[in-house]
Design a protein around this motif. Sequence first.
Motif, PDB file in Angstrom:
ATOM      1  N   GLN A 252      -5.406   3.099  -4.546  1.00  0.00           N
ATOM      2  CA  GLN A 252      -7.107   3.047  -4.564  1.00  0.00           C
ATOM      3  C   GLN A 252      -7.538   2.574  -6.127  1.00  0.00           C
ATOM      4  O   GLN A 252      -8.285   1.764  -6.765  1.00  0.00           O
ATOM      5  CB  GLN A 252      -7.594   4.043  -3.626  1.00  0.00           C
ATOM      6  N   GLU A 253      -7.264   4.263  -7.087  1.00  0.00           N
ATOM      7  CA  GLU A 253      -8.301   3.897  -8.161  1.00  0.00           C
ATOM      8  C   GLU A 253      -7.538   2.944  -8.975  1.00  0.00           C
ATOM      9  O   GLU A 253      -8.097   2.748  -9.157  1.00  0.00           O
ATOM     10  CB  GLU A 253      -8.022   5.443  -9.175  1.00  0.00           C
TER      11      GLU A 253
ATOM     12  N   LYS B 162      -2.318   7.119  -6.652  1.00  0.00           N
ATOM     13  CA  LYS B 162      -3.043   6.246  -7.269  1.00  0.00           C
ATOM     14  C   LYS B 162      -3.355   5.169  -7.019  1.00  0.00           C
ATOM     15  O   LYS B 162      -4.340   4.333  -7.761  1.00  0.00           O
ATOM     16  CB  LYS B 162      -2.628   6.994  -8.565  1.00  0.00           C
TER      17      LYS B 162
ATOM     18  N   ALA C  98       0.596  -1.412   0.238  1.00  0.00           N
ATOM     19  CA  ALA C  98      -0.115   0.180  -0.161  1.00  0.00           C
ATOM     20  C   ALA C  98       0.534   1.357   0.113  1.00  0.00           C
ATOM     21  O   ALA C  98       0.891   2.532  -0.357  1.00  0.00           O
ATOM     22  CB  ALA C  98      -0.655   0.122   1.088  1.00  0.00           C
TER      23      ALA C  98
ATOM     24  N   ARG D  95       1.193   7.240  -4.949  1.00  0.00           N
ATOM     25  CA  ARG D  95       0.829   6.745  -3.410  1.00  0.00           C
ATOM     26  C   ARG D  95      -0.586   7.025  -3.513  1.00  0.00           C
ATOM     27  O   ARG D  95      -1.933   6.791  -3.332  1.00  0.00           O
ATOM     28  CB  ARG D  95       1.807   7.463  -2.285  1.00  0.00           C
TER      29      ARG D  95
ATOM     30  N   ASN E  99      -5.924   0.044  -8.469  1.00  0.00           N
ATOM     31  CA  ASN E  99      -6.939  -1.199  -8.455  1.00  0.00           C
ATOM     32  C   ASN E  99      -8.280  -1.754  -8.563  1.00  0.00           C
ATOM     33  O   ASN E  99      -8.196  -2.597  -8.747  1.00  0.00           O
ATOM     34  CB  ASN E  99      -6.796  -1.165  -6.232  1.00  0.00           C
ATOM     35  N   SER E 100      -9.051  -0.583  -8.212  1.00  0.00           N
ATOM     36  CA  SER E 100     -10.196  -0.179  -8.359  1.00  0.00           C
ATOM     37  C   SER E 100     -10.363  -0.688 -10.409  1.00  0.00           C
ATOM     38  O   SER E 100     -10.716  -1.195 -11.155  1.00  0.00           O
ATOM     39  CB  SER E 100     -10.967   0.668  -8.863  1.00  0.00           C
TER      40      SER E 100
END
Length: 72
Positions: free
Chosen positions: A60-61, A58, A37, A56, A63-64
């Motif tokens: 979460q975006e 980016k 992470a 860092r 992963n989606s």
Amino acid sequence: LTLKEFADQLNIYPFIFRVHRSYIVNLNTIKSISGNAQGYALHLKNYTQKTIPVSRSKIQEFNSVYNNVKNK
């Protein structure tokens, strides 16, 4: 043409993602992902010279979007 302008032109392609301020990646070319992470490093098919960092901010975006592309 700036990288942002280029990325804006590629927005119609769901498999193209700007992972870092200096890198745009075709998500279909990812061979493997290392890291955690705190930061990812992408290893691309047919490109062994270096890894591509994922910012860092980016992660979460990324992963989606990557999971959506990978599952199609």
